[in-house]
Design an enzyme around this catalytic site. Structure first.
Site, PDB file in Angstrom:
ATOM      1  N   GLU A  46      -6.344  36.220 -17.270  1.00  9.11           N
ATOM      2  CA  GLU A  46      -6.421  35.531 -15.978  1.00  9.11           C
ATOM      3  C   GLU A  46      -5.468  34.346 -16.060  1.00  9.11           C
ATOM      4  O   GLU A  46      -5.692  33.414 -16.825  1.00  9.11           O
ATOM      5  CB  GLU A  46      -7.859  35.067 -15.730  1.00  9.11           C
ATOM      6  CG  GLU A  46      -8.068  34.401 -14.383  1.00  9.11           C
ATOM      7  CD  GLU A  46      -9.507  33.901 -14.214  1.00  9.11           C
ATOM      8  OE1 GLU A  46     -10.428  34.488 -14.806  1.00  9.11           O
ATOM      9  OE2 GLU A  46      -9.680  32.904 -13.500  1.00  9.11           O
ATOM     10  N   ASP A  57     -12.867  24.355 -10.703  1.00 13.16           N
ATOM     11  CA  ASP A  57     -12.636  24.270 -12.142  1.00 13.16           C
ATOM     12  C   ASP A  57     -13.238  23.007 -12.728  1.00 13.16           C
ATOM     13  O   ASP A  57     -13.368  21.990 -12.050  1.00 13.16           O
ATOM     14  CB  ASP A  57     -11.129  24.280 -12.428  1.00 13.16           C
ATOM     15  CG  ASP A  57     -10.531  25.644 -12.193  1.00 13.16           C
ATOM     16  OD1 ASP A  57     -11.010  26.608 -12.808  1.00 13.16           O
ATOM     17  OD2 ASP A  57      -9.596  25.759 -11.373  1.00 13.16           O
TER      18      ASP A  57
END
Lengths: 256, 398
Positions: A46, A57
């Site tokens: 990824e 995140d």
């Protein structure tokens, strides 16, 4: 058949997906990092496209994104780096990023370019479902890309089924943060992953967030087709100048 | 957009024209969806309204006066009315929203409140209502802003709030907002996020605008009392994210005769590279959960704005305002740091009111309007200037 489907057909257990940030630790390290991941046992990569305001995140990945942006990473630069990557990288690669930079680059242009260089799928966590259905789904399908949605322990059953239907490649199951520490109770996550299993989803499920070592990887693999490691790997890169060595050591620790 | 749709209310998905919506990761979906499903129902409950109105009156100090500013009127050759939000408890309009949201959060069964703050005004307003209701309060504030705004940090602490520095990115409001959103992701069940402006994913822009709309609701009857007519010719307000402007404009947006004047912060000047005038410098994009105008690089990375006033120092603008700008319903002006400072000193000398630097921008724009004695201009005096004394003192010392 797409590379992702092919992967899950050949191997549907213990899939290891590793996240790395494009342009981190150095602008030119992107391909080297990906190659090292492949060589040391990652089944899937990824690749994160850095963004200034990455809401989904944690702080470690945000810091790597800030560094990558300082290093000069942009979407055009990334595509230039990825021009010939399929010569030696054969594992599936998905791009993860946020909607705003893609809108500025042009969504269709982005999909066309991604498909052209050999990218397999995309994750954009801040696309609303209704907009995906109305605008983006047709474009993504036109270029033969997979699109992966996230589900969480808070997602209703009805919505999980809908997100699974809209996804292809795999479904990204965000674990609760309690998976990170062995001292914390794993049972709520267990219940959630059991629920996912019982729903007979069309996509394989990979568990992400909080997978940081062999123990958490093994636990996640008990309940899903595999797991995604992000922050722990970025930390490993942070503390070692040698990308190959750091990657080998890190993945050895997970897989062996 | 449907031509007959009002400028006030977004579509069911939260769009004002092209702007708005909810661009959020799945981790926030349940909380935002819960809010979207329940905010109107809760706000319309008789008991909620009773408690909200009571607190606005007895605790916040509403209605705030609509003051005819005689000397400024003479100077600008018009009739200028100041809506005195600076007289609200805690010194700015921000508390109209936090009082509403704390009552809403309690009805949603939430036990923990988080907020972001730039200059600290919204943080103080949030800490205040949390103290009032005995609810745990965590305020995220950029590390740089914590240094620059020490008195407000002290106020929040005295009120019992925990102030957590945002150390990522530019360490200012944008990053404090990111950290607050992350906290919400990590605490999905017991926490409510009190956003301080008309930004964020739907339903926040609409919810905050509704809580602030008390400003224009009062203005209408107050102006009628004073002039015999409810409608001003102009409503002027400063815009960062745009909460005081949304409240001041709200009940006039669907009155075509009322000119809507929004004033952005030009910083050192629009083309100086040190500005926060989003409608002039921004492009369509997605920031903090909604589609709006956003100051950003060619590559879609959000840029750091500059304004002397921390409350206007934001690289985006609420989707309602982006739509007012694009549709032409609103006229968007700007004032530089220097013009805002000059205007604040003028207001202090002529009217005996020290305005917040944010509001100084609204005053500075009066010069740019061709006003006459026939006009009735309402300017939203969004906050008092105590928090800006350090900046004002530098000017006096210079």
């Amino acid at each position: 058949m797409s590379r992702l489907n092919n992967l899950f057909q050949q191997k549907n257990k213990r899939i290891l997906n590793v996240y790395c940030t494009a342009g981190y630790p150095t602008l030119q390290s992107t391909i080297n990092v990906m190659r090292s991941l492949q060589e040391n046992g990652a089944d899937l990569i990824e690749l994160g496209m850095p963004y200034s305001d990455p809401l989904a995140d944690g702080p470690v990945i945000q810091a790597s994104s800030s560094k990558a942006l300082q290093n000069g990473m942009t979407i055009p630069t990334l595509f230039a780096q990825l021009k010939d990557f399929r010569k030696d990288i054969t594992v599936p690669v998905i791009l993860m990023g946020y909607l705003n930079p893609l809108l500025q680059y042009g969504f269709e242009k982005f999909c066309a370019k991604a498909a052209e260089v050999g990218i397999d799928g995309i994750i954009i966590p801040d696309i609303p479902m209704y907009e995906f259905e109305q605008e983006y789904r047709a474009i993504i399908e036109k270029y033969g890309l997979d699109f992966i949605f996230l589900v969480t322990p808070e997602t209703s059953e009805e919505r999980i089924i809908k997100l699974d239907q809209l996804s292809s490649g795999f479904l990204y199951a965000v674990s609760s943060s309690s998976i990170t520490g062995s001292d914390k109770d794993f049972s709520p996550v267990e219940t959630y992953l059991h629920k996912l299993q019982s729903l007979k989803l069309k996509n394989p499920v990979l568990v992400g967030f909080g997978i940081k070592d062999k123990a958490t990887f093994e636990t996640a693999c008990k309940y899903a087709n595999g797991a995604i490691i992000g922050s722990a790997y970025i930390k490993a890169l942070e503390s070692d100048d040698n990308v190959e060595m750091a990657t080998r050591e890190f993945l050895n620790g997970i897989l062996n | 957009m449907n031509e007959t749709q009002s400028y006030i209310s977004p579509s069911p998905q939260g769009y004002y024209g092209r702007f708005g919506g909810a661009y959020i990761p799945e981790m926030l979906h349940r909380n935002v969806e819960e809010l979207k499903t329940r905010y109107l129902e809760i706000m319309h409950e008789a008991e909620f309204q009773r408690e909200y109105q009571q607190l606005l009156q007895d605790y916040v100090g509403r209605p705030t006066p609509l003051y005819f500013a005689g000397l400024l009127s003479r100077k600008y050759n018009t009739n200028l009315f100041l809506k005195r939000e600076d007289l609200c408890h805690t010194g700015a309009h921000k508390i109209n929203n936090t009082v509403g949201q704390i009552l809403l959060a309690l009805r949603l069964g939430k036990k923990r409140i988080i907020a972001e703050t730039g200059a600290g005004q919204h943080g103080v307003a949030t800490a205040t209502v949390c103290a009032l209701k005995g609810v745990e309060c965590i305020v995220y504030m950029g590390e740089k802003d914590i240094e620059r705004q020490a008195p407000n940090v002290a106020r929040m602490k005295m009120l019992g709030a925990k102030v957590i520095p945002a150390v990522s990115g530019s360490k200012t409001l944008k990053d404090a907002t990111n950290e607050a959103i992350r906290d919400w992701i990590n605490n999905p069940s017991d926490t409510h996020y009190i956003i301080g402006s008309v930004v964020g994913p739907h339903p926040y822009p609409d919810m905050v605008a509704r809580f602030q709309s008390i400003i224009s609701k009062e203005t209408r009857w107050q102006l009628k009392e004073k002039t015999g007519t409810e409608l001003p010719t102009h409503v002027v307000a400063c815009v960062g994210g745009g909460s005081n402007a949304a409240g001041a404009f709200y009940h006039f947006l669907d009155e075509p005769s009322v000119k809507i004047i929004a004033v952005e912060a030009a910083g050192y000047g629009i083309d100086s590279g040190m500005s926060a005038a989003t409608t002039r410098l921004g492009k369509e994009g997605v920031l903090h959960g909604s589609r709006s105008l956003v100051m950003q690089t060619e590559d879609g990375q959000v840029t750091e704005p500059h304004s002397i006033s921390a409350g206007l120092d934001y690289p985006g603008i609420g989707p309602m305002h982006a739509h007012l700008f694009e549709s032409g319903r609103g006229q968007f002006l700007s004032a530089t740091d220097e013009e805002a400072l000059k205007a604040s000193f003028e207001v202090a000398k002529l009217e005996g009111i020290i305005p917040a630097l944010e509001t100084g921008h609204a005053f500075a724009a009066l010069d740019q309007l061709s006003l006459t004695m026939e006009d009735r201009v309402v300017l939203c005096l969004s906050g008092r200037g105590d928090k800006d004394l350090a900046t004002y003192m530098k000017v006096m010392d210079a």
